[in-house]
Design a protein around this motif. Structure first.
Motif, PDB file in Angstrom:
ATOM      1  N   LEU A  57       0.823  -1.200   0.000  1.00  0.00           N
ATOM      2  CA  LEU A  57       0.000   0.000   0.000  1.00  0.00           C
ATOM      3  C   LEU A  57       0.867   1.264   0.000  1.00  0.00           C
ATOM      4  O   LEU A  57       1.923   1.303   0.631  1.00  0.00           O
ATOM      5  CB  LEU A  57      -0.892   0.012   1.243  1.00  0.00           C
ATOM      6  CG  LEU A  57      -1.902  -1.126   1.382  1.00  0.00           C
ATOM      7  CD1 LEU A  57      -2.578  -1.051   2.743  1.00  0.00           C
ATOM      8  CD2 LEU A  57      -2.940  -1.071   0.264  1.00  0.00           C
TER       9      LEU A  57
ATOM     10  N   ALA B  49      -5.905   3.190   1.353  1.00  0.00           N
ATOM     11  CA  ALA B  49      -6.727   2.025   1.027  1.00  0.00           C
ATOM     12  C   ALA B  49      -6.546   1.623  -0.434  1.00  0.00           C
ATOM     13  O   ALA B  49      -6.260   2.462  -1.292  1.00  0.00           O
ATOM     14  CB  ALA B  49      -8.194   2.334   1.306  1.00  0.00           C
ATOM     15  N   PRO B  50      -6.735   0.341  -0.756  1.00  0.00           N
ATOM     16  CA  PRO B  50      -6.439  -0.148  -2.110  1.00  0.00           C
ATOM     17  C   PRO B  50      -7.542   0.028  -3.141  1.00  0.00           C
ATOM     18  O   PRO B  50      -7.283  -0.124  -4.329  1.00  0.00           O
ATOM     19  CB  PRO B  50      -6.175  -1.634  -1.875  1.00  0.00           C
ATOM     20  CG  PRO B  50      -7.006  -1.985  -0.700  1.00  0.00           C
ATOM     21  CD  PRO B  50      -7.001  -0.767   0.177  1.00  0.00           C
ATOM     22  N   HIS B  51      -8.766   0.345  -2.692  1.00  0.00           N
ATOM     23  CA  HIS B  51      -9.882   0.424  -3.636  1.00  0.00           C
ATOM     24  C   HIS B  51     -10.223   1.874  -3.975  1.00  0.00           C
ATOM     25  O   HIS B  51     -10.303   2.719  -3.078  1.00  0.00           O
ATOM     26  CB  HIS B  51     -11.135  -0.235  -3.050  1.00  0.00           C
ATOM     27  CG  HIS B  51     -10.936  -1.654  -2.625  1.00  0.00           C
ATOM     28  ND1 HIS B  51     -10.700  -2.679  -3.522  1.00  0.00           N
ATOM     29  CD2 HIS B  51     -10.935  -2.227  -1.393  1.00  0.00           C
ATOM     30  CE1 HIS B  51     -10.579  -3.814  -2.860  1.00  0.00           C
ATOM     31  NE2 HIS B  51     -10.712  -3.570  -1.572  1.00  0.00           N
TER      32      HIS B  51
ATOM     33  N   TRP C 292     -10.250   7.080  -1.620  1.00  0.00           N
ATOM     34  CA  TRP C 292     -10.046   5.635  -1.586  1.00  0.00           C
ATOM     35  C   TRP C 292     -10.892   4.988  -0.504  1.00  0.00           C
ATOM     36  O   TRP C 292     -11.368   5.656   0.414  1.00  0.00           O
ATOM     37  CB  TRP C 292      -8.552   5.344  -1.357  1.00  0.00           C
ATOM     38  CG  TRP C 292      -7.716   5.970  -2.430  1.00  0.00           C
ATOM     39  CD1 TRP C 292      -7.234   7.259  -2.448  1.00  0.00           C
ATOM     40  CD2 TRP C 292      -7.339   5.389  -3.675  1.00  0.00           C
ATOM     41  NE1 TRP C 292      -6.568   7.502  -3.629  1.00  0.00           N
ATOM     42  CE2 TRP C 292      -6.622   6.367  -4.400  1.00  0.00           C
ATOM     43  CE3 TRP C 292      -7.525   4.139  -4.236  1.00  0.00           C
ATOM     44  CZ2 TRP C 292      -6.091   6.132  -5.655  1.00  0.00           C
ATOM     45  CZ3 TRP C 292      -7.002   3.886  -5.499  1.00  0.00           C
ATOM     46  CH2 TRP C 292      -6.280   4.877  -6.185  1.00  0.00           C
TER      47      TRP C 292
ATOM     48  N   TRP D 281     -11.627   1.170   1.884  1.00  0.00           N
ATOM     49  CA  TRP D 281     -11.149  -0.137   2.339  1.00  0.00           C
ATOM     50  C   TRP D 281     -12.102  -1.253   1.927  1.00  0.00           C
ATOM     51  O   TRP D 281     -11.704  -2.411   1.828  1.00  0.00           O
ATOM     52  CB  TRP D 281     -10.966  -0.129   3.851  1.00  0.00           C
ATOM     53  CG  TRP D 281      -9.904   0.822   4.297  1.00  0.00           C
ATOM     54  CD1 TRP D 281     -10.076   2.076   4.833  1.00  0.00           C
ATOM     55  CD2 TRP D 281      -8.493   0.627   4.232  1.00  0.00           C
ATOM     56  NE1 TRP D 281      -8.870   2.662   5.100  1.00  0.00           N
ATOM     57  CE2 TRP D 281      -7.877   1.788   4.740  1.00  0.00           C
ATOM     58  CE3 TRP D 281      -7.688  -0.430   3.788  1.00  0.00           C
ATOM     59  CZ2 TRP D 281      -6.492   1.929   4.823  1.00  0.00           C
ATOM     60  CZ3 TRP D 281      -6.306  -0.287   3.864  1.00  0.00           C
ATOM     61  CH2 TRP D 281      -5.718   0.882   4.381  1.00  0.00           C
ATOM     62  N   TYR D 282     -13.362  -0.904   1.698  1.00  0.00           N
ATOM     63  CA  TYR D 282     -14.357  -1.888   1.278  1.00  0.00           C
ATOM     64  C   TYR D 282     -15.606  -1.171   0.784  1.00  0.00           C
ATOM     65  O   TYR D 282     -15.802   0.016   1.053  1.00  0.00           O
ATOM     66  CB  TYR D 282     -14.736  -2.842   2.436  1.00  0.00           C
ATOM     67  CG  TYR D 282     -15.170  -2.122   3.696  1.00  0.00           C
ATOM     68  CD1 TYR D 282     -16.474  -1.651   3.857  1.00  0.00           C
ATOM     69  CD2 TYR D 282     -14.260  -1.898   4.737  1.00  0.00           C
ATOM     70  CE1 TYR D 282     -16.859  -0.969   5.003  1.00  0.00           C
ATOM     71  CE2 TYR D 282     -14.641  -1.217   5.886  1.00  0.00           C
ATOM     72  CZ  TYR D 282     -15.944  -0.759   6.010  1.00  0.00           C
ATOM     73  OH  TYR D 282     -16.318  -0.091   7.146  1.00  0.00           O
TER      74      TYR D 282
ATOM     75  N   SER E  56     -14.213  -7.266  -1.119  1.00  0.00           N
ATOM     76  CA  SER E  56     -13.383  -6.057  -1.028  1.00  0.00           C
ATOM     77  C   SER E  56     -12.803  -5.921   0.374  1.00  0.00           C
ATOM     78  O   SER E  56     -11.651  -5.495   0.555  1.00  0.00           O
ATOM     79  CB  SER E  56     -14.191  -4.816  -1.409  1.00  0.00           C
ATOM     80  OG  SER E  56     -15.366  -4.684  -0.627  1.00  0.00           O
TER      81      SER E  56
ATOM     82  N   SER F  71      -8.728  -6.037   1.373  1.00  0.00           N
ATOM     83  CA  SER F  71      -8.071  -4.987   2.144  1.00  0.00           C
ATOM     84  C   SER F  71      -7.437  -5.536   3.415  1.00  0.00           C
ATOM     85  O   SER F  71      -6.366  -5.085   3.835  1.00  0.00           O
ATOM     86  CB  SER F  71      -9.074  -3.879   2.489  1.00  0.00           C
ATOM     87  OG  SER F  71      -9.367  -3.099   1.357  1.00  0.00           O
TER      88      SER F  71
END
Length: 214
Positions: free
Chosen positions: A2, A50-52, A63, A65-66, A78, A82
């Protein structure tokens, strides 16, 4: 791994606490960085992103997390992705810092608080101190409060009594689950909405200092 930002005190020493703060829905890795000097003097504060993309779910340009499904339910895939990304991040970040860090404090706001609480329960004993600031207790197959999952972790749960995003009733419910499992929990209520108040920052600082002092 991340993306992240890090606030490192100029006189940092080996054994400095590592505070990892997770932002809320639609924000980014810079969102909680300003808290760094106020929470734990001498600590390294790291703020991962966060990746999303939040755009895909209508959360704005930041961004997430879910994907939020309503109530206390994160969309399972999702959320799991994360959690896995967070586990990888926590495993790798110490080697990227200039000193050998000491105790870990994991926490966050809103989605970040939900993620932090869930991570601690999914990984019993891995996180000595967890901050849940206006998050909820996630309904997910891998998240449960039992005597085994809460053992070895101290929990701080702060929540606004007038929170329109994550209602205070969710805090009452989640805290009850932790207490029923025998968790070491400090719960603080604030006459605010969905945010972090100066009073809460002060309480978190005192709680971290108490935890570090043993």
């Amino acid at each position: 791994m991340l993306k992240y930002e890090a606030a490192v005190p100029p006189d940092v020493q080996d054994g400095a606490p590592l505070v990892v703060l997770l932002h809320g829905r639609g924000a980014d890795r810079f969102d909680l960085l300003s808290l760094a000097p106020h929470l734990a003097p001498g600590a390294i504060v790291v703020t991962p992103e966060a990746p999303h993309s939040g755009t895909q779910w209508g959360y704005g340009p930041g961004w997430a997390w879910y994907q939020f499904m309503g109530g206390t339910v994160p969309e399972p895939q999702s959320f799991e992705a994360s959690q896995q990304a967070l586990a990888e991040f926590l495993g790798e970040i110490p080697a990227r810092l200039p000193v050998r860090t000491g105790p870990l404090v994991l926490g966050g706001f809103s989605q970040g608080g939900t993620m932090s609480l869930a991570y601690a329960l999914r990984n019993p004993g891995a996180v000595p101190m967890v901050l849940n600031l206006s998050g909820f207790f996630a309904q997910h197959p891998t998240v449960a409060a039992t005597p085994d999952t809460v053992r070895g972790t101290r929990f701080f749960w702060g929540h606004g009594t007038m929170d329109p995003a994550i209602p205070f009733a969710m805090a009452i419910e989640g805290r009850a689950a932790l207490r029923a499992a025998g968790a070491d929990l400090e719960a603080r209520d604030y006459p605010t909405g969905h945010g972090i108040s100066p009073d809460e920052v002060g309480h978190v600082k005192a709680w971290i200092q108490q935890g570090l002092a043993g």
